[in-house]
Write an enzyme that holds these catalytic residues in place. Structure first.
Site, PDB file in Angstrom:
ATOM      1  N   ARG A  21      17.304 -66.769 -26.173  1.00 34.91           N
ATOM      2  CA  ARG A  21      16.355 -67.849 -26.459  1.00 34.91           C
ATOM      3  C   ARG A  21      15.101 -67.625 -25.622  1.00 34.91           C
ATOM      4  O   ARG A  21      15.191 -67.255 -24.441  1.00 34.91           O
ATOM      5  CB  ARG A  21      16.946 -69.228 -26.130  1.00 34.91           C
ATOM      6  CG  ARG A  21      17.939 -69.758 -27.162  1.00 34.91           C
ATOM      7  CD  ARG A  21      17.294 -70.055 -28.523  1.00 34.91           C
ATOM      8  NE  ARG A  21      18.253 -70.537 -29.503  1.00 34.91           N
ATOM      9  CZ  ARG A  21      18.907 -69.781 -30.386  1.00 34.91           C
ATOM     10  NH1 ARG A  21      18.717 -68.478 -30.411  1.00 34.91           N
ATOM     11  NH2 ARG A  21      19.740 -70.332 -31.252  1.00 34.91           N
ATOM     12  N   ASP A  31      13.099 -60.650 -28.939  1.00 33.98           N
ATOM     13  CA  ASP A  31      13.415 -61.112 -30.294  1.00 33.98           C
ATOM     14  C   ASP A  31      13.182 -62.616 -30.389  1.00 33.98           C
ATOM     15  O   ASP A  31      13.257 -63.184 -31.477  1.00 33.98           O
ATOM     16  CB  ASP A  31      14.879 -60.791 -30.635  1.00 33.98           C
ATOM     17  CG  ASP A  31      15.214 -61.114 -32.082  1.00 33.98           C
ATOM     18  OD1 ASP A  31      14.467 -60.649 -32.977  1.00 33.98           O
ATOM     19  OD2 ASP A  31      16.191 -61.852 -32.339  1.00 33.98           O
ATOM     20  N   GLU A  56       7.945 -69.879 -30.200  1.00 32.01           N
ATOM     21  CA  GLU A  56       8.011 -69.159 -31.483  1.00 32.01           C
ATOM     22  C   GLU A  56       7.962 -70.071 -32.699  1.00 32.01           C
ATOM     23  O   GLU A  56       7.676 -69.626 -33.813  1.00 32.01           O
ATOM     24  CB  GLU A  56       9.295 -68.315 -31.550  1.00 32.01           C
ATOM     25  CG  GLU A  56      10.575 -69.163 -31.661  1.00 32.01           C
ATOM     26  CD  GLU A  56      11.856 -68.317 -31.694  1.00 32.01           C
ATOM     27  OE1 GLU A  56      12.024 -67.434 -30.851  1.00 32.01           O
ATOM     28  OE2 GLU A  56      12.684 -68.574 -32.584  1.00 32.01           O
ATOM     29  N   HIS A  67      12.792 -63.054 -34.161  1.00 32.94           N
ATOM     30  CA  HIS A  67      14.112 -63.706 -34.192  1.00 32.94           C
ATOM     31  C   HIS A  67      14.931 -63.167 -35.372  1.00 32.94           C
ATOM     32  O   HIS A  67      15.442 -63.941 -36.189  1.00 32.94           O
ATOM     33  CB  HIS A  67      13.951 -65.236 -34.287  1.00 32.94           C
ATOM     34  CG  HIS A  67      15.086 -65.981 -33.650  1.00 32.94           C
ATOM     35  ND1 HIS A  67      14.896 -67.088 -32.857  1.00 32.94           N
ATOM     36  CD2 HIS A  67      16.432 -65.782 -33.685  1.00 32.94           C
ATOM     37  CE1 HIS A  67      16.069 -67.538 -32.444  1.00 32.94           C
ATOM     38  NE2 HIS A  67      17.016 -66.770 -32.933  1.00 32.94           N
TER      39      HIS A  67
HETATM   40  P1  NAI Z   1      28.874 -67.639 -26.487  1.00 35.47           P
HETATM   41  O1  NAI Z   1      28.979 -69.125 -26.353  1.00 35.47           O
HETATM   42  O2  NAI Z   1      30.024 -66.875 -27.061  1.00 35.47           O
HETATM   43  O3  NAI Z   1      28.558 -67.011 -25.044  1.00 35.47           O
HETATM   44  C1  NAI Z   1      27.613 -67.530 -24.171  1.00 35.47           C
HETATM   45  C2  NAI Z   1      28.008 -67.151 -22.755  1.00 35.47           C
HETATM   46  O4  NAI Z   1      26.992 -67.587 -21.865  1.00 35.47           O
HETATM   47  C3  NAI Z   1      29.330 -67.805 -22.304  1.00 35.47           C
HETATM   48  O5  NAI Z   1      30.198 -66.838 -21.755  1.00 35.47           O
HETATM   49  C4  NAI Z   1      28.884 -68.824 -21.278  1.00 35.47           C
HETATM   50  O6  NAI Z   1      29.860 -69.029 -20.251  1.00 35.47           O
HETATM   51  C5  NAI Z   1      27.626 -68.179 -20.733  1.00 35.47           C
HETATM   52  N1  NAI Z   1      26.724 -69.105 -20.085  1.00 35.47           N
HETATM   53  C6  NAI Z   1      26.527 -70.419 -20.332  1.00 35.47           C
HETATM   54  N2  NAI Z   1      25.582 -70.912 -19.514  1.00 35.47           N
HETATM   55  C7  NAI Z   1      25.185 -69.885 -18.741  1.00 35.47           C
HETATM   56  C8  NAI Z   1      24.242 -69.758 -17.685  1.00 35.47           C
HETATM   57  N3  NAI Z   1      23.517 -70.794 -17.266  1.00 35.47           N
HETATM   58  N4  NAI Z   1      24.092 -68.539 -17.112  1.00 35.47           N
HETATM   59  C9  NAI Z   1      24.841 -67.483 -17.503  1.00 35.47           C
HETATM   60  N5  NAI Z   1      25.748 -67.547 -18.483  1.00 35.47           N
HETATM   61  C10 NAI Z   1      25.917 -68.734 -19.095  1.00 35.47           C
HETATM   62  O7  NAI Z   1      27.541 -67.386 -27.288  1.00 35.47           O
HETATM   63  P2  NAI Z   1      27.133 -66.069 -28.111  1.00 35.47           P
HETATM   64  O8  NAI Z   1      27.606 -66.192 -29.507  1.00 35.47           O
HETATM   65  O9  NAI Z   1      27.492 -64.874 -27.337  1.00 35.47           O
HETATM   66  O10 NAI Z   1      25.546 -66.254 -28.170  1.00 35.47           O
HETATM   67  C11 NAI Z   1      24.743 -66.150 -26.994  1.00 35.47           C
HETATM   68  C12 NAI Z   1      23.344 -66.633 -27.305  1.00 35.47           C
HETATM   69  O11 NAI Z   1      22.730 -65.735 -28.235  1.00 35.47           O
HETATM   70  C13 NAI Z   1      23.277 -67.991 -28.045  1.00 35.47           C
HETATM   71  O12 NAI Z   1      23.315 -69.065 -27.119  1.00 35.47           O
HETATM   72  C14 NAI Z   1      21.952 -67.925 -28.744  1.00 35.47           C
HETATM   73  O13 NAI Z   1      20.964 -68.469 -27.900  1.00 35.47           O
HETATM   74  C15 NAI Z   1      21.694 -66.429 -28.908  1.00 35.47           C
HETATM   75  N6  NAI Z   1      21.688 -66.004 -30.302  1.00 35.47           N
HETATM   76  C16 NAI Z   1      20.582 -65.358 -30.788  1.00 35.47           C
HETATM   77  C17 NAI Z   1      20.527 -64.912 -32.081  1.00 35.47           C
HETATM   78  C18 NAI Z   1      19.329 -64.169 -32.602  1.00 35.47           C
HETATM   79  O14 NAI Z   1      19.212 -63.959 -33.825  1.00 35.47           O
HETATM   80  N7  NAI Z   1      18.418 -63.724 -31.768  1.00 35.47           N
HETATM   81  C19 NAI Z   1      21.632 -65.159 -33.012  1.00 35.47           C
HETATM   82  C20 NAI Z   1      22.781 -65.783 -32.394  1.00 35.47           C
HETATM   83  C21 NAI Z   1      22.789 -66.204 -31.101  1.00 35.47           C
END
Ligand code: NAI
Length: 344
Positions: free
Chosen positions: A231, A255, A260, A292
């Site tokens: 993000r 990305d 954005e 994105h």
């Molecule tokens: P997920 O929920 O499986 O993993 C997120 C991880 O971040 C978890 O292990 C959690 O414990 C950790 N976390 C939470 N708060 C934190 C902090 N303050 N500092 C460090 N780690 C922390 O989520 P997933 O599916 O892996 O997605 C991650 C991120 O990717 C999403 O939140 C979203 O913002 C982004 N995303 C971007 C996309 C894109 O097209 N560019 C598409 C899908 C997701």
């Protein structure tokens, strides 16, 4: 027939939503505009609303939708930082698609890293102009370099495996480390200090907004490469620009960008961008921006439509669904989902 107003729709969204809608007696009405205070009236008469990352789902929008009797918002994305979950609580149920293809995002992050490191974007433009010089195209071996991964959830873990395939030394930071994994966790401070490259895979929360800022950049290695497919708000864009100008940051791959919302997913060619910081960032030779698009694979689009449709079907069948999110998600002790209950 359940009627859903879908905002910020693009042509590539439609085929799979039409297909899953047909199979489940759901009619998706596609609006190209973003959901915000000015467009919320379009949802009048619908049973629910479907939104994406840059739709505005603040208190005002929630109250407008609620006044139309809408009690369901389905996000066709994983992150829900654009939703005022506190304002929605008790009024509108919010569902998301927690995972649609971690591979899509992780592979895109690696594509950006490879492109920047080996200057593929420069080479592509040069050879099209019959410029076959190699000056300024030198990269480094990824093998044995240290990559710091922030966030080791679904995407972070896939990315770590890809990096291991390249023979990289992976260190990671997560607020909730996965102790059952073989990931080498370090403190955030150590990660910033030791990493040759840093890739962000955590959600944006109030606590980690601008985690990449003037102060943290100072603690990083000279020449560090930063990849953000998570993000935009995780990075203070002015600090990033300063770091690039001072040659502290070797390259950045973005990305996502904090502002954005009014830019990405639209053809702005021929326009003058008002955002000076973004214009300056894009003009840098060592910054790559994609708008994105990390999620954008056929598999992900299909999974998004399938899970979103399931979320709608389950809501109207009054079923408990672990894809529901509310403001208690940030405070696990109060989480009703843990007790297999709806959020409210
Ligand atoms: P997920 O929920 O499986 O993993 C997120 C991880 O971040 C978890 O292990 C959690 O414990 C950790 N976390 C939470 N708060 C934190 C902090 N303050 N500092 C460090 N780690 C922390 O989520 P997933 O599916 O892996 O997605 C991650 C991120 O990717 C999403 O939140 C979203 O913002 C982004 N995303 C971007 C996309 C894109 O097209 N560019 C598409 C899908 C997701």
């Amino acid at each position: 027939m359940i009627k859903i107003a879908m905002f910020d729709t693009k042509s590539y969204d439609k085929p799979s939503f039409i297909e899953y809608g047909k199979q489940n007696n759901i009619e998706y009405k596609f609006f190209e505009v973003h959901l915000n205070e000015d467009t919320a009236h379009l949802a009048k008469g619908f049973d629910g609303v479907c939104v994406f990352v840059n739709d505005v789902v603040n208190k005002e929008v929630i109250n407008i939708l609620y006044s139309y009797g809408i009690k369901l918002i389905v996000l066709r994305c994983a992150g829900f930082n654009n939703v005022d979950t506190k304002a929605a609580f008790g009024k509108i149920h919010i569902y998301r698609v927690p995972a649609y293809s971690p591979y899509a995002v992780a592979e895109h992050a690696m594509a950006l890293l490879l492109t920047s490191n080996r200057r593929i974007h420069k080479a592509y433009n040069r050879t099209r102009d019959y410029n076959f010089s190699l000056n300024e195209l030198t990269g480094v071996d990824l093998h044995n370099k240290t990559i710091g991964v922030i966030g080791t959830g679904k995407i972070g873990k896939v990315f770590i495996n890809i990096c291991r395939g390249f023979g990289m030394n992976v260190i990671a930071y997560d607020k909730f480390p996965d102790q059952s994994s073989d990931i080498r966790y370090v403190s955030l401070e150590e990660l910033f200090k030791e990493s040759d490259f840093i890739s962000l895979h955590c959600p944006l929360t109030e606590e980690n907004k601008h985690m990449i800022n003037d102060e943290t950049i100072k603690t990083m290695k000279k020449g560090v490469g930063i990849i953000n497919t998570s993000r935009g708000g995780l990075i203070d864009a002015d600090a990033l620009l300063k770091g690039i100008k001072e040659r502290k940051i070797g390259f950045a791959c973005l990305d996502v960008y904090e502002e954005e919302g009014d830019i990405f997913y639209q053809d702005k060619s021929g326009h003058i961008l008002d955002d000076d910081t973004f214009r300056n960032l894009i003009s840098m030779p060592n910054i790559i921006v994609t708008s994105h698009q990390a999620f954008l694979t056929k598999e992900a689009l299909n999974n998004i439509a399938e899970t979103t449709t399931e979320n709608i079907v389950k809501y109207f069948a009054n079923e408990v669904n672990t894809n529901e999110v509310c403001y208690h998600c940030a405070n696990i002790e109060n989480c009703k989902k843990k007790r297999k209950l709806q959020c409210f």
